[in-house]
Design a protein around this motif. Structure first.
Motif, PDB file in Angstrom:
ATOM      1  N   GLY A  36      27.350  52.967  19.050  1.00  0.00           N
ATOM      2  CA  GLY A  36      28.274  52.989  20.175  1.00  0.00           C
ATOM      3  C   GLY A  36      27.546  53.130  21.496  1.00  0.00           C
ATOM      4  N   ALA A  37      26.498  53.964  21.506  1.00  0.00           N
ATOM      5  CA  ALA A  37      25.715  54.145  22.727  1.00  0.00           C
ATOM      6  C   ALA A  37      24.953  52.868  23.085  1.00  0.00           C
ATOM      7  CB  ALA A  37      24.737  55.310  22.555  1.00  0.00           C
ATOM      8  N   ILE A  38      24.354  52.235  22.088  1.00  0.00           N
ATOM      9  CA  ILE A  38      23.587  51.014  22.327  1.00  0.00           C
ATOM     10  C   ILE A  38      24.479  49.901  22.866  1.00  0.00           C
ATOM     11  CG2 ILE A  38      22.330  49.143  21.168  1.00  0.00           C
ATOM     12  CD1 ILE A  38      21.171  51.295  19.301  1.00  0.00           C
ATOM     13  N   SER A  39      25.723  49.846  22.366  1.00  0.00           N
ATOM     14  CA  SER A  39      26.624  48.756  22.728  1.00  0.00           C
ATOM     15  C   SER A  39      27.551  49.106  23.877  1.00  0.00           C
ATOM     16  CB  SER A  39      27.446  48.341  21.499  1.00  0.00           C
ATOM     17  OG  SER A  39      26.601  47.858  20.478  1.00  0.00           O
ATOM     18  N   SER A  40      27.239  50.158  24.616  1.00  0.00           N
ATOM     19  CA  SER A  40      28.015  50.519  25.812  1.00  0.00           C
ATOM     20  C   SER A  40      27.250  50.052  27.047  1.00  0.00           C
ATOM     21  CB  SER A  40      28.246  52.032  25.886  1.00  0.00           C
ATOM     22  OG  SER A  40      29.072  52.466  24.831  1.00  0.00           O
ATOM     23  N   PRO A  41      27.774  49.079  27.786  1.00  0.00           N
ATOM     24  CA  PRO A  41      27.050  48.579  28.948  1.00  0.00           C
ATOM     25  C   PRO A  41      27.179  49.455  30.180  1.00  0.00           C
ATOM     26  CG  PRO A  41      29.088  47.359  28.692  1.00  0.00           C
ATOM     27  CD  PRO A  41      29.003  48.302  27.519  1.00  0.00           C
ATOM     28  N   THR A  42      28.090  50.418  30.147  1.00  0.00           N
ATOM     29  CA  THR A  42      28.384  51.196  31.340  1.00  0.00           C
ATOM     30  C   THR A  42      27.435  52.384  31.488  1.00  0.00           C
ATOM     31  OG1 THR A  42      30.043  52.421  30.072  1.00  0.00           O
ATOM     32  CG2 THR A  42      30.808  50.551  31.359  1.00  0.00           C
ATOM     33  N   VAL A  43      27.367  52.919  32.699  1.00  0.00           N
ATOM     34  CA  VAL A  43      26.523  54.088  32.961  1.00  0.00           C
ATOM     35  C   VAL A  43      27.009  55.288  32.152  1.00  0.00           C
ATOM     36  CG1 VAL A  43      25.772  55.715  34.732  1.00  0.00           C
ATOM     37  CG2 VAL A  43      25.929  53.274  35.260  1.00  0.00           C
ATOM     38  N   PHE A  44      28.329  55.481  32.140  1.00  0.00           N
ATOM     39  CA  PHE A  44      28.917  56.597  31.420  1.00  0.00           C
ATOM     40  C   PHE A  44      29.427  56.109  30.076  1.00  0.00           C
ATOM     41  CE2 PHE A  44      28.934  57.840  35.776  1.00  0.00           C
ATOM     42  CZ  PHE A  44      28.762  59.214  35.777  1.00  0.00           C
ATOM     43  N   VAL A  45      28.998  56.747  29.010  1.00  0.00           N
ATOM     44  CA  VAL A  45      29.416  56.339  27.683  1.00  0.00           C
ATOM     45  C   VAL A  45      30.915  56.558  27.527  1.00  0.00           C
ATOM     46  CG1 VAL A  45      29.037  58.604  26.605  1.00  0.00           C
ATOM     47  CG2 VAL A  45      28.815  56.529  25.231  1.00  0.00           C
ATOM     48  N   GLU A  46      31.554  55.689  26.730  1.00  0.00           N
ATOM     49  CA  GLU A  46      32.986  55.810  26.511  1.00  0.00           C
ATOM     50  C   GLU A  46      33.316  57.171  25.907  1.00  0.00           C
ATOM     51  OE1 GLU A  46      35.557  53.553  27.221  1.00  0.00           O
ATOM     52  OE2 GLU A  46      33.970  52.633  28.390  1.00  0.00           O
ATOM     53  N   PRO A  47      34.439  57.779  26.316  1.00  0.00           N
ATOM     54  CA  PRO A  47      34.768  59.127  25.850  1.00  0.00           C
ATOM     55  C   PRO A  47      34.793  59.281  24.333  1.00  0.00           C
ATOM     56  CG  PRO A  47      36.168  58.555  27.693  1.00  0.00           C
ATOM     57  CD  PRO A  47      35.397  57.313  27.348  1.00  0.00           C
ATOM     58  N   GLU A  48      35.270  58.274  23.604  1.00  0.00           N
ATOM     59  CA  GLU A  48      35.365  58.432  22.155  1.00  0.00           C
ATOM     60  C   GLU A  48      33.986  58.601  21.521  1.00  0.00           C
ATOM     61  OE1 GLU A  48      36.725  55.055  19.914  1.00  0.00           O
ATOM     62  OE2 GLU A  48      36.224  53.670  21.537  1.00  0.00           O
TER      63      GLU A  48
END
Length: 401
Positions: A31-43
């Motif tokens: 999930g972290a690797i596939s998150s393009p945003t600065v802030f990781v998604e809450p889930e």
């Protein structure tokens, strides 16, 4: 400055590595690797927070009496570095690393008892109400007003680029309580409940198609006087303290190093003239330049660490780390786009890019996230103070110009 680890520190590093090997699941890491945003998604972020909280390691930067670990500055750095090198997601920084230090440094005992445990448990999810449509880099020009009426304040105004306001139930806000004094002197710091009439959140989609930031409107929003942090007019002092933590409160170099080495390793599988991309001299030169930049950044971060270990404040060097880290982040993300070629230019609009419902990738998942991450990272040289702001701070306070 001795950068060699003691026997005890090396033992601690091995303890952290063992914990990560056992508790950092593939789901969280992917999930972290596939998150393009600065802030990781809450889930993803909150799931990892819960794992660390159960271990007692979540609030590692807090005082021990409020749930902190009692770690030394070196132990904190080791922990952050090992988490980064293991591919762990970033922590939910707005609550843990920004507003929490404000509360335990400037807040009342009642505010500490009310808010700090709820940050640890995940009951409260925070966003930051600083920037406004006409007050970004010139934050002191903000116009949101807070007027005292009996035992509460009434807030009116709007905030912009408010990260995760659509997820948050709490917001820390800078508002003007006195319009008749020097603009920095008339600002106060408030803790605001988002779940009340008068607050509306309008999404702002980024170039990458991500809903990460928002504009927040406040119309006659009520804030109990007990949720004023510090004294009236102390908001600018508190904001500078918070921004110093934001710019230099974490170690950026290990995460940058992790991403860079992942890119370099994958270049072994990319065909190039005469062999693989990993063998190409121009490619290796680009990687080497970025490696040197990351290593230089880590030396600055370790210098800040040594200051903190001596009981000193980080000081304006945090602006230097912010400046260097932001530009390295952009350069490394651009390198990833170059690595994957056409496959790295895909720009899926569906989110999230992880899990069973993720859009089909052209090639590998890392190629799918390359362009969104590159576009998202353009904001690095803007948020938390633009490059121009950081250079001005460095010129005045570090170089004495």
């Amino acid at each position: 400055m001795d950068i060699e680890l003691s026997e005890q520190e090396e033992a601690f590093r091995q303890e952290v590595r063992a914990f990560l090997a056992e508790n950092l699941t593939d789901t969280i890491r992917d999930g972290a690797i596939s998150s393009p945003t600065v802030f990781v998604e809450p889930e993803i972020g909150q799931e990892w927070n819960a794992v660390l909280n159960k271990k007692g390691w979540l609030a590692y930067q807090w005082p021990k009496e409020w749930g902190g670990t009692g770690w030394t500055p070196t132990q904190r750095y080791i922990f952050e570095k090992e988490c980064a090198l293991a591919g762990a997601p970033n922590l939910t920084v707005l609550g843990l690393k920004l507003v929490a230090p404000v509360i335990f440094n400037f807040g009342t005992e009642e505010q500490k008892e009310k808010y700090l445990p709820r940050i640890l448990s995940g009951e409260d999810y925070w966003c930051q109400g600083f920037s406004e449509p006409n007050a970004g880099s010139d934050l002191a020009s903000l116009q949101t007003r807070a007027v005292r009426k009996g035992d509460k304040y009434i807030l009116n105004g709007s905030k912009i680029w408010t990260t995760h306001a659509h997820w948050a139930n709490k917001m820390f806000v800078l508002a003007r309580t006195d319009p008749n004094v020097k603009k920095q002197a008339g600002i106060s710091f408030f803790l605001v409940d988002m779940d009340q009439p008068g607050i509306s959140v309008r999404p702002i989609l980024t170039l990458a198609g991500d809903h990460e930031v928002n504009q927040v409107f406040m119309e006659d929003v009520e804030v109990p006087a007990d949720d004023l942090v510090g004294a009236e007019g102390q908001g600018w002092t508190i904001a500078k303290f918070l921004l110093e933590n934001e710019r230099g409160g974490s170690c950026h170099a290990p995460k940058l190093s992790y991403d860079l080495e992942q890119i370099f390793a994958m270049s072994e599988n990319m065909a190039a003239k005469g062999g693989t991309l990993k063998d190409d001299i121009d490619w290796r030169r680009q990687v080497a330049r970025l490696r040197l930049g990351v290593q230089s950044l880590e030396m600055i971060e370790l210098k800040i660490l040594s200051r903190i270990a001596r009981g000193e404040k980080p000081g304006p060097l945090t602006s230097l780390t912010k400046l260097i880290a932001s530009n390295l982040r952009q350069d490394i993300d651009l390198l990833a786009v170059d690595l994957f070629g056409p496959a790295g230019m895909q720009l899926p609009m569906a989110r999230p890019l992880y899990g069973d419902n993720a859009p089909q990738a052209l090639g590998c998942p890392r190629a799918q996230v390359a362009a969104p991450r590159y576009l998202n990272s353009r904001a690095w040289t803007i948020f938390g103070g633009t490059d121009e702001v950081q250079k001005t701070i460095i010129a005045k306070t570090v170089l004495g110009l």
